[in-house]
Design a protein around this motif. Structure first.
Motif, mmCIF file in Angstrom:
data_model
loop_
_atom_site.group_PDB
_atom_site.id
_atom_site.type_symbol
_atom_site.label_atom_id
_atom_site.label_comp_id
_atom_site.label_asym_id
_atom_site.label_seq_id
_atom_site.Cartn_x
_atom_site.Cartn_y
_atom_site.Cartn_z
ATOM 1 N N ASP A 46 0.833 -1.207 0.000
ATOM 2 C CA ASP A 46 0.000 0.000 0.000
ATOM 3 C C ASP A 46 0.867 1.256 0.000
ATOM 4 N N VAL A 47 1.865 1.213 0.851
ATOM 5 C CA VAL A 47 2.721 2.384 0.990
ATOM 6 C C VAL A 47 3.522 2.609 -0.294
ATOM 7 N N LYS A 48 4.024 1.507 -0.825
ATOM 8 C CA LYS A 48 4.833 1.606 -2.040
ATOM 9 C C LYS A 48 4.023 2.211 -3.188
ATOM 10 N N ARG A 49 2.778 1.741 -3.254
ATOM 11 C CA ARG A 49 1.925 2.213 -4.344
ATOM 12 C C ARG A 49 1.699 3.729 -4.247
ATOM 13 N N ALA A 50 1.773 4.247 -3.053
ATOM 14 C CA ALA A 50 1.513 5.675 -2.868
ATOM 15 C C ALA A 50 2.739 6.527 -3.203
ATOM 16 N N MET A 51 3.897 5.901 -3.233
ATOM 17 C CA MET A 51 5.120 6.686 -3.379
ATOM 18 C C MET A 51 5.181 7.572 -4.631
ATOM 19 N N PRO A 52 4.780 7.049 -5.806
ATOM 20 C CA PRO A 52 4.827 7.924 -6.989
ATOM 21 C C PRO A 52 3.963 9.175 -6.822
ATOM 22 N N VAL A 53 2.827 9.008 -6.155
ATOM 23 C CA VAL A 53 1.952 10.169 -5.947
ATOM 24 C C VAL A 53 2.610 11.166 -5.009
ATOM 25 N N VAL A 54 3.303 10.622 -4.005
ATOM 26 C CA VAL A 54 4.033 11.507 -3.099
ATOM 27 C C VAL A 54 5.048 12.321 -3.900
ATOM 28 N N GLY A 92 -3.834 5.309 16.432
ATOM 29 C CA GLY A 92 -2.537 4.687 16.609
ATOM 30 C C GLY A 92 -2.657 3.174 16.679
ATOM 31 N N THR A 93 -3.866 2.689 16.917
ATOM 32 C CA THR A 93 -4.042 1.261 17.188
ATOM 33 C C THR A 93 -5.286 0.734 16.499
ATOM 34 N N ALA A 94 -5.103 0.130 15.349
ATOM 35 C CA ALA A 94 -6.257 -0.418 14.636
ATOM 36 C C ALA A 94 -6.005 -1.851 14.209
ATOM 37 N N GLU A 95 -4.751 -2.197 14.043
ATOM 38 C CA GLU A 95 -4.452 -3.452 13.386
ATOM 39 C C GLU A 95 -5.000 -4.660 14.114
ATOM 40 N N THR A 96 -4.938 -4.636 15.442
ATOM 41 C CA THR A 96 -5.440 -5.803 16.174
ATOM 42 C C THR A 96 -6.926 -6.014 15.941
ATOM 43 N N GLU A 97 -7.630 -4.966 15.526
ATOM 44 C CA GLU A 97 -9.063 -5.087 15.306
ATOM 45 C C GLU A 97 -9.430 -5.047 13.820
ATOM 46 N N ALA A 98 -8.427 -5.333 12.987
ATOM 47 C CA ALA A 98 -8.640 -5.216 11.543
ATOM 48 C C ALA A 98 -9.835 -6.052 11.071
ATOM 49 N N GLU A 99 -9.999 -7.224 11.648
ATOM 50 C CA GLU A 99 -11.087 -8.100 11.219
ATOM 51 C C GLU A 99 -12.453 -7.445 11.469
ATOM 52 N N GLU A 100 -12.596 -6.865 12.644
ATOM 53 C CA GLU A 100 -13.867 -6.231 12.973
ATOM 54 C C GLU A 100 -14.135 -5.038 12.066
ATOM 55 N N PHE A 101 -13.107 -4.247 11.831
ATOM 56 C CA PHE A 101 -13.289 -3.098 10.937
ATOM 57 C C PHE A 101 -13.716 -3.556 9.547
ATOM 58 N N ALA A 102 -13.127 -4.635 9.113
ATOM 59 C CA ALA A 102 -13.442 -5.127 7.773
ATOM 60 C C ALA A 102 -14.861 -5.689 7.732
ATOM 61 N N LYS A 103 -15.191 -6.512 8.724
ATOM 62 C CA LYS A 103 -16.481 -7.188 8.680
ATOM 63 C C LYS A 103 -17.649 -6.253 8.930
ATOM 64 N N ILE A 104 -17.494 -5.386 9.894
ATOM 65 C CA ILE A 104 -18.624 -4.549 10.279
ATOM 66 C C ILE A 104 -18.703 -3.281 9.435
ATOM 67 N N TYR A 105 -17.578 -2.697 9.151
ATOM 68 C CA TYR A 105 -17.594 -1.384 8.494
ATOM 69 C C TYR A 105 -17.024 -1.404 7.085
ATOM 70 N N LYS A 106 -16.561 -2.564 6.654
ATOM 71 C CA LYS A 106 -15.884 -2.670 5.359
ATOM 72 C C LYS A 106 -14.715 -1.685 5.282
ATOM 73 N N LEU A 107 -14.015 -1.551 6.379
ATOM 74 C CA LEU A 107 -12.883 -0.627 6.422
ATOM 75 C C LEU A 107 -11.580 -1.423 6.452
ATOM 76 N N ASP A 108 -10.726 -1.167 5.510
ATOM 77 C CA ASP A 108 -9.403 -1.768 5.482
ATOM 78 C C ASP A 108 -8.468 -0.980 6.379
ATOM 79 N N VAL A 109 -7.499 -1.655 6.942
ATOM 80 C CA VAL A 109 -6.504 -0.952 7.749
ATOM 81 C C VAL A 109 -5.172 -0.934 7.003
ATOM 82 N N THR A 110 -4.577 0.235 6.907
ATOM 83 C CA THR A 110 -3.223 0.321 6.373
ATOM 84 C C THR A 110 -2.323 0.943 7.441
ATOM 85 N N VAL A 111 -1.236 0.260 7.713
ATOM 86 C CA VAL A 111 -0.304 0.773 8.715
ATOM 87 C C VAL A 111 0.702 1.673 8.023
ATOM 88 N N ILE A 112 0.754 2.906 8.470
ATOM 89 C CA ILE A 112 1.662 3.878 7.863
ATOM 90 C C ILE A 112 2.953 3.897 8.671
#
Ligand code: ADP
Ligand code: MG
Length: 934
Positions: free
Chosen positions: A17-25, A408-428
């Motif tokens: 994810d981060v790599k893909r953003a680099m050209p835009v940066v 600052g802390t989402a990754e441990t709950e990534a499954e819940e974010f995905a299932k309930i909110y359809k939200l992906d987590v990207t760690v920056i």
């Protein structure tokens, strides 16, 4: 092993994810010189230019690099902060509708400005959601200059006030600098609006209780960026928002009316095939129709009630509810039998299911009938606070077209974010490498030993001057630690997330030399802990010491104080860095790893040195309840001596496993809540959608026409079903019902011609339609359309409120029922659906009945909200003196259950008039069977 593999996959996913953003940066950075060359006005002009490009159809992603470059430049000029590259990446992730995990101190406040600016260019508004009012205000004031320089308006929603950012606004109170009060609607119409999850959610609910469009404060929910997203969408997701009010009117009225019922006399009972009785007997107060479970008052009955209740006209609008109550009380007495239809148990009226004979605790009759039965049985009438509107955060936030979050802390709950909110987590990745040292957990046998060690650690650091932040899992534990330190003479501060603004000031200084701060998880969240202290905050202390109020001090006085504060904090910063930075002491492991990470993350921000250490004991709840056996075994294997702590990565891992178990368990609970709320959510969508259409002024004529047809059909079925022989038709009762409901008077002679069911349907259908057309000619089209909307809104609100009460009870009761193998959720869904369908039927019936009867006061204003413009007058029923009056808010009796075969959506939609007819004739329904009334 598997962990490591997974980590690798996850690792590479984030890296990708981060790599893909680099050209835009790179693209954004390349635009920098051009942006710097613009003067302020030209930079500001970019907003219009980009906005226009979007309006002309440019894709928002194509505009992104330039918009981010503009925003970065404006931040540099106005805030003295230039977005770091990693912040640009965070901004892109947020723009994509994902969660950006960025550590504490990475500058998420500034990150949010990028997607907020970009998405606000569409003109649809962006919400930035914070965990408390203080942060909403702070962030708007802090980021305000940036938006202002770019010509965007900023709104702030607070609990009891709302503002817009306006640097020209002068106020003596520095806490309110640049915040000009405006009304809530205006704040929501700003390009960017800061506010808390609670306020946004409540405003949504309130909007759906309003009576006119211009009372609505919110716009369409376009895009939300949720700060501290884990706290809002996970921790708070277990407590839905509820607006409640006292249920119904005074319960006294039910008892009062109940007392007069025995003094009324029954005039007749309509039972199948015995229509003669109603023709013969008119002596008495009321007529009972057993088949349709309806009771209606005779002319004499009305007079009796007026006398007994001491009112001069029951049809006066102010007494209309009373009339309704009388009718329900009559039904309670005449039609509902104790130990057959219900039982009384422990002072409660419990419905008995008519088919299974099972008791159904929690189920209630609607529309005041249950209360009437309670009055009849002389038990307490429930009058608790009832729900008027409710929603979970899950369902509120899912309504946004686009949702994003940061924490600052989402990754441990990534499954819940995905299932309930359809939200992906990207760690920056962090802007600078993280230097914090996390020690392995130590475990003691007893809590006492643990706290001894905690105190020792704190004192040792404190003596050197190293700042310590002590985290606890509850206010209670914070106080215990505080007592401990007091006993040993260690100066410290205690925070428990009660006074956000004041606690922010305290926690801002948690990095000063020798500071000891004890805090629960939420306390001071969102405030940056600077090593050596925060000069901004410290300057306020300096001013106070000089006897000045920081809120009102002059700019000059403030500037001097800040400079002085810097002279203190700068050398102190060096010193604290040399001592190892902020040290975190965890006094217990929280149920959730995320909360521990949150605590730990307070240290080591932006490349600062720092350390963290968690102290545990076998007596801690987490270990006791969830992990003790396993940990005990490890302890034995490693050989634990009395008084000796154990510190080993096996233990740390066992604890993490226990935490994962609890996390899963809690996720299940939240999922469960959501499953329950989803049932309500669908219903809420239908009702709010209908309300909204009505408020928008859309003509409801088609809906009403359908409802009228439906109801006429039902009435017909009730007294002359298709299956029945002609000689079994109950034409007298049908005439009566048609009059009661549609104000249609059919003469017996009119039936003489009728030889078939179709013929009868046509006769009835046309008579009803003609009566409505007549009403429309009397009132005029415009007025009729307005009247339709008005009556719908009124009845929907009343019935919806009543429905929510039923649902409240259902939820409480469903757990109490003995279901054997059955799943309460399934039962709940089924019953909630049935209740809703019944409600929709009541709405239809009541609206139609009112439309046929309500009388309009000619010269009164015609606006929708002016409820008083419409009056239920006595004249309507006065024309036909033999007819019992109908209560306007009452659901008209349902003549007969509809045939189970007819499939319908909950709104009662069925075949549309223009759909091909079901008979297969190929003709439109309205030209075919509809004409024939079937
Ligand atoms: P977070 O919410 O991620 O914990 P904050 O938004 O509170 O972080 O910001 C933390 C600190 O970092 C603030 O003091 C802020 O001024 C500083 N900061 C953020 N971004 C930058 C930047 N690009 N340049 C300089 N300082 C920054
Ligand atoms: Mg923050």
């Amino acid at each position: 092993m598997i962990d490591a593999v997974l980590k690798k996959i996850f690792g590479t996913k984030h890296e990708r994810d981060v790599k893909r953003a680099m050209p835009v940066v790179a693209q954004i950075t390349a635009l920098e010189p051009a942006m710097q060359a613009l003067d302020d006005a030209a930079l500001r002009g970019k907003t219009d230019e980009l906005g226009k490009r979007l309006a002309d159809g440019a894709a928002i992603d194509d505009v992104l690099p330039e918009a981010f470059a503009v925003c970065r430049e404006a931040a540099r000029r106005t805030l003295g902060m230039r977005h770091f590259d990693v912040q640009l990446i965070g901004g892109m992730v947020l723009h994509q509708g994902k969660i950006a995990e960025m550590a504490t101190g990475e500058g998420k406040t500034l990150v949010a400005t990028l997607p907020a600016y970009l998405n606000a260019l569409t003109g649809k508004g962006v919400h930035i959601v914070t965990v408390n009012d203080y942060l909403a205000k702070r962030d708007a004031q802090w980021m305000g200059p940036l938006y202002h320089a770019l010509g965007l308006s900023v709104g702030v929603i607070q609990h009891e006030a709302s503002f817009t950012y306006d640097p020209a606004y002068a106020t003596a109170d520095i806490r309110m600098t640049s915040l000009r009060p405006i009304d809530r609607r205006a704040a929501y119409h700003c390009d960017i609006t800061y506010g808390t999850n609670n306020e946004f959610g409540f405003d949504y609910l309130r909007d759906n209780m309003r009576f006119s469009l211009d009372e609505l404060v919110q716009r369409h929910l376009h895009y939300a960026i949720v700060d501290e997203v884990d706290s809002i969408l996970i921790d708070e997701a277990r407590t839905p928002l509820i607006i409640s009010g006292p249920a119904e009117e005074s319960t006294e009225l039910y008892y009062k009316i109940d007392r007069i019922i025995p003094r009324l006399k029954r005039a007749a009972t309509i039972v199948e095939g015995k229509l003669s009785e109603i023709e013969e007997q008119r002596e008495g107060d009321y007529i009972v129709d057993e088949k349709s479970k309806a009771v209606s008052l005779t002319e004499q009955g009305i007079a009796s009630c007026e006398r007994l209740l001491n009112v001069d006209n029951l049809y006066d609008p102010q007494h209309i509810t009373m009339l309704h109550h009388v009718q329900q009380a009559l039904r309670a007495h005449a039609l509902y039998k104790r130990d057959v239809d219900y039982v009384v148990k422990d002072g409660e009226v419990i419905i008995v299911d008519e088919f299974t004979g099972r008791m159904m605790p929690g189920r209630r009759w609607s529309d005041g009938l249950h209360q009437a039965v309670e009055a009849k049985e002389n038990v307490r009438i429930e009058r608790e606070n009832q729900t008027l509107a409710t929603i979970t955060f899950q369902n509120y936030f899912r309504m946004y077209d686009k949702l994003a979050g940061m924490t600052g802390t989402a990754e441990t709950e990534a499954e819940e974010f995905a299932k309930i909110y359809k939200l992906d987590v990207t760690v920056i990745p962090t802007n600078r490498p993280l230097l914090r040292v996390n020690a392995s957990d130590v475990v003691y046998k007893t809590e006492r030993e643990k706290f001894d060690a905690v105190a020792k650690d704190i004192i040792a650091r404190n003596e050197k001057g190293q700042p310590v932040l002590v985290g606890t899992v509850s206010i209670e534990k914070s106080e215990a630690v505080s007592k401990l330190l007091k006993k040993r003479g260690v100066k410290h501060e205690v925070l428990n997330a009660k006074y956000h603004e004041r606690e922010a000031e305290i926690v801002a200084q948690a990095g000063r030399a020798g500071a000891v701060t004890i805090a629960t998880n939420m306390a001071g969240r969102g405030t940056d802990i600077l090593l050596g202290g925060n000069p901004e905050f410290l300057s306020k202390e300096i001013l106070r010491k000089r006897g000045l109020d920081p809120a009102t001090a002059s700019a000059e006085e403030r500037a001097t104080a800040v400079a002085e504060a810097r002279r203190i904090t700068q050398p102190e910063h060096e010193r604290v860095v040399s001592l190892g930075g902020l040290h975190i002491v965890g006094t217990e492991r929280h149920e959730s790893r995320r909360v521990d990470n949150q605590l730990r993350g307070r240290s080591g921000r932006q490349g600062d040195p720092g350390s963290s250490h968690f102290y545990l004991s076998l007596e801690d709840d987490l270990l006791r309840i969830f992990g003790s056996q396993r940990i005990q075994r490890i302890m034995e294997r490693l050989g634990m001596e009395e008084g000796e702590p154990i510190e080993h990565k096996l233990v740390t891992r066992a604890i993490a496993t226990a935490q994962k178990r609890v996390e899963n368990h809690n996720f299940e609970i939240r999922k469960h809540l959501l499953e329950y709320d989803d049932v309500m959510n669908k219903q809420r969508e239908i009702i709010y959608g209908m309300r909204r259409q009505i408020l928008d002024g859309e003509s409801q004529a088609d809906t009403i026409e359908e409802w009228i047809e439906d109801l006429a059909g039902d009435t017909l079925d009730g007294y002359a079903s298709e299956a029945a022989h002609i000689e079994d038709w109950d034409l007298g009762a049908l005439t009566e019902a048609l009059h009661r409901q549609f104000d249609v008077k059919l003469a017996p002679a009119q039936f003489e011609e009728v030889v078939s069911r179709e013929g009868l349907a046509t006769l009835v259908g046309e008579a009803v339609k003609e009566r409505y057309a007549e009403r429309e000619r009397e009132l005029g089209q415009d007025l009729m359309r307005a009247l339709e909307r008005h009556e719908m809104l009124l009845v929907i609100d009343t019935q919806w409120k009543d429905h929510l009460l039923s649902i409240d009870h259902l939820k409480e009761g469903i757990g109490l029922r003995g279901y054997g193998q059955r799943d309460p959720l399934t039962e709940y869904k089924k019953e909630a659906f049935d209740l809703f369908q019944d409600m929709v039927e009541r709405v239809k019936g009541a609206v139609v009945e009112r439309l046929f009867k309500v009388q309009v006061v000619r010269d009164a204003p015609m606006d929708l909200p002016a409820v008083t413009a419409w009056v239920d007058a006595r004249e309507t029923r006065g024309e036909l003196p033999t007819q019992p009056g109908a209560a306007p808010m009452a659901a008209p009796p349902r003549p007969a259950p509809r045939p189970a075969a007819a499939p319908r959506t909950p709104t009662g939609e069925k075949l549309g008039r223009n759909d091909p007819c079901y008979c297969g004739s190929g003709k439109k329904y309205k030209k075919c069977h509809l004409l024939q009334g079937a």
